[in-house]
Design a protein around this motif. Structure first.
Motif, PDB file in Angstrom:
ATOM      1  N   ASN A 242       0.819  -1.209   0.000  1.00 42.21           N
ATOM      2  CA  ASN A 242       0.000   0.000   0.000  1.00 42.21           C
ATOM      3  C   ASN A 242       0.855   1.264   0.000  1.00 42.21           C
ATOM      4  O   ASN A 242       0.543   2.248  -0.691  1.00 42.21           O
ATOM      5  CB  ASN A 242      -0.928   0.011   1.215  1.00 42.21           C
ATOM      6  CG  ASN A 242      -2.013  -1.039   1.130  1.00 42.21           C
ATOM      7  OD1 ASN A 242      -2.288  -1.571   0.060  1.00 42.21           O
ATOM      8  ND2 ASN A 242      -2.621  -1.365   2.259  1.00 42.21           N
ATOM      9  N   ARG A 245       2.254   1.904  -3.422  1.00 43.70           N
ATOM     10  CA  ARG A 245       1.244   2.285  -4.404  1.00 43.70           C
ATOM     11  C   ARG A 245       0.596   3.634  -4.092  1.00 43.70           C
ATOM     12  O   ARG A 245       0.265   4.399  -5.005  1.00 43.70           O
ATOM     13  CB  ARG A 245       0.152   1.211  -4.471  1.00 43.70           C
ATOM     14  CG  ARG A 245       0.606  -0.127  -5.011  1.00 43.70           C
ATOM     15  CD  ARG A 245      -0.503  -1.159  -4.900  1.00 43.70           C
ATOM     16  NE  ARG A 245      -0.086  -2.480  -5.322  1.00 43.70           N
ATOM     17  CZ  ARG A 245      -0.134  -2.922  -6.577  1.00 43.70           C
ATOM     18  NH1 ARG A 245      -0.600  -2.134  -7.525  1.00 43.70           N
ATOM     19  NH2 ARG A 245       0.262  -4.135  -6.880  1.00 43.70           N
ATOM     20  N   GLN A 246       0.379   3.918  -2.807  1.00 42.98           N
ATOM     21  CA  GLN A 246      -0.445   5.063  -2.428  1.00 42.98           C
ATOM     22  C   GLN A 246       0.301   6.157  -1.674  1.00 42.98           C
ATOM     23  O   GLN A 246      -0.277   7.204  -1.377  1.00 42.98           O
ATOM     24  CB  GLN A 246      -1.611   4.581  -1.549  1.00 42.98           C
ATOM     25  CG  GLN A 246      -2.488   3.539  -2.211  1.00 42.98           C
ATOM     26  CD  GLN A 246      -3.507   2.956  -1.236  1.00 42.98           C
ATOM     27  OE1 GLN A 246      -4.024   3.646  -0.366  1.00 42.98           O
ATOM     28  NE2 GLN A 246      -3.782   1.673  -1.371  1.00 42.98           N
ATOM     29  N   ASP A 249      -1.092   8.369   1.538  1.00 37.73           N
ATOM     30  CA  ASP A 249      -2.514   8.029   1.612  1.00 37.73           C
ATOM     31  C   ASP A 249      -2.741   6.645   2.206  1.00 37.73           C
ATOM     32  O   ASP A 249      -3.867   6.315   2.603  1.00 37.73           O
ATOM     33  CB  ASP A 249      -3.158   8.091   0.224  1.00 37.73           C
ATOM     34  CG  ASP A 249      -3.370   9.521  -0.249  1.00 37.73           C
ATOM     35  OD1 ASP A 249      -3.339  10.433   0.596  1.00 37.73           O
ATOM     36  OD2 ASP A 249      -3.555   9.718  -1.462  1.00 37.73           O
ATOM     37  N   ALA A 250      -1.699   5.836   2.278  1.00 32.78           N
ATOM     38  CA  ALA A 250      -1.830   4.498   2.843  1.00 32.78           C
ATOM     39  C   ALA A 250      -1.749   4.485   4.368  1.00 32.78           C
ATOM     40  O   ALA A 250      -1.955   3.441   4.982  1.00 32.78           O
ATOM     41  CB  ALA A 250      -0.745   3.581   2.268  1.00 32.78           C
ATOM     42  N   ARG A 297      -4.040  13.868   6.210  1.00 37.02           N
ATOM     43  CA  ARG A 297      -4.619  12.693   6.838  1.00 37.02           C
ATOM     44  C   ARG A 297      -4.894  12.915   8.319  1.00 37.02           C
ATOM     45  O   ARG A 297      -5.611  12.138   8.941  1.00 37.02           O
ATOM     46  CB  ARG A 297      -3.672  11.489   6.685  1.00 37.02           C
ATOM     47  CG  ARG A 297      -3.287  11.157   5.255  1.00 37.02           C
ATOM     48  CD  ARG A 297      -4.375  10.430   4.535  1.00 37.02           C
ATOM     49  NE  ARG A 297      -4.611   9.099   5.115  1.00 37.02           N
ATOM     50  CZ  ARG A 297      -5.577   8.283   4.720  1.00 37.02           C
ATOM     51  NH1 ARG A 297      -6.424   8.679   3.767  1.00 37.02           N
ATOM     52  NH2 ARG A 297      -5.739   7.098   5.273  1.00 37.02           N
TER      53      ARG A 297
END
Length: 319
Positions: A242, A245-246, A249-250, A297
């Motif tokens: 994650n 990839r993110q 944001d993960a 976040r």
């Protein structure tokens, strides 16, 4: 030992080691390895698998010599000067701190011959560390595999899909890239001035991950979990995937949620169970809070309470 390599004349400034065959691979090279440790033996085996001739190696310890015998059973182990004499490409696969002295010693002894490819596998250094070899007529390459090594045949499989950070003079970029591709890996160009930062990034991500994993397993054992690896493996594999990839944001968990009370409880429990892990938890929680705040976040009000808790938290060196 200062003359041209086999197959090249003194008047020929472009030795045959740089020629490309029709399929754009380098011509087959006579490869020598100075330092048959985990990295040297594996890379030698990878080059042999690609069709190059590993003609000689040098190893000091019983372990490194045994490893060479397993991965490169036909390679003779000889003295360093003889490795250099036989090689069109020599891999200097020694620890970072030993590399400058080795290069200076080889060049000073006249062991580097004109047109010889001299490659090291240090992440920290670029080609500047090879200056003495270059002045002696060597052709410098920095080929750093961005992976960890066990020194076994498992590493040969891991090379497929791995990357190398490479640095070379402009005319030698194609040679460096072709050698890496032949080993089944992807070459990534790293500028000379960026080598230390590049290496720091890899060490921070990979080496400190091992410490983090083992701290987490120690804490789970302290919590009564008999097989902490079974519990952590799917969680950490998903988190790593994650994160790649993110990005930020993960982020999940109590820090990203601003749960200051939970974080305070964590710090206290860790300090009681595995005190030496408390400092790293606090430092990483602070860094996580900073990133979560910057990424949107974490709310500013929650971040303030969280950072207050972490500011008062005991570190591993606190009495």
């Amino acid at each position: 030992m200062t003359g041209p390599p086999p197959g090249a004349s003194a008047a020929d400034p472009s030795p045959p080691t740089l020629a490309l065959v029709n399929d754009e691979r380098p011509a087959r090279l006579d490869v020598g390895i100075v330092g048959t440790g985990r990295v040297g033996a594996v890379l030698g085996a990878a080059l042999a698998r690609a069709g190059h001739h590993v003609v000689a190696g040098y190893g000091v310890s019983v372990t490194s010599r045994s490893r060479a015998g397993t991965l490169l059973p036909d390679m003779p182990l000889v003295e360093v000067e003889e490795v250099m004499r036989r090689s069109g490409l020599v891999l200097l696969t020694v620890p970072d701190d030993a590399l400058p002295g080795l290069v200076d010693g080889l060049a000073g002894a006249g062991a580097v011959h004109a047109g010889q490819l001299v490659a090291h596998t240090s992440g920290r250094y670029g080609i500047g560390v090879l200056d003495e070899a270059t002045r002696a007529g060597g052709l410098p390459l920095a080929l750093h595999p961005a992976m960890t090594f066990t020194g076994t045949s498992v590493d040969l499989q891991r090379l497929s899909g791995a990357t190398f950070g490479i640095t070379a003079p402009e005319p030698l970029w194609p040679v460096a890239e072709a050698l890496v591709v032949e080993m089944g890996s992807e070459p990534i160009r790293i500028a000379e001035q960026h080598r230390p930062l590049y290496h720091a990034a890899l060490a921070h991500g990979a080496n400190h991950l091992i410490t983090l994993v083992n701290d987490a397993m120690d804490l789970l054992r302290a919590a009564g979990v008999e097989q902490p690896d079974r519990m952590l493996a799917p969680l950490m594999s998903a988190a790593l995937d994650n994160g790649m990839r993110q990005g930020d944001d993960a982020l999940t968990g109590p820090v990203a949620r601003g749960d200051a009370g939970t974080v305070a409880s964590h710090v206290g429990r860790i300090a009681g169970a595995v005190p030496e892990a408390a400092g790293s938890y606090v430092a990483l929680a602070r860094r996580t809070a900073t990133r979560a705040l910057a990424a949107g976040r974490l709310e500013a009000s929650d971040a303030e309470a969280l950072l207050d808790v972490l500011a008062d938290a005991p570190g591993e060196t606190d009495g």
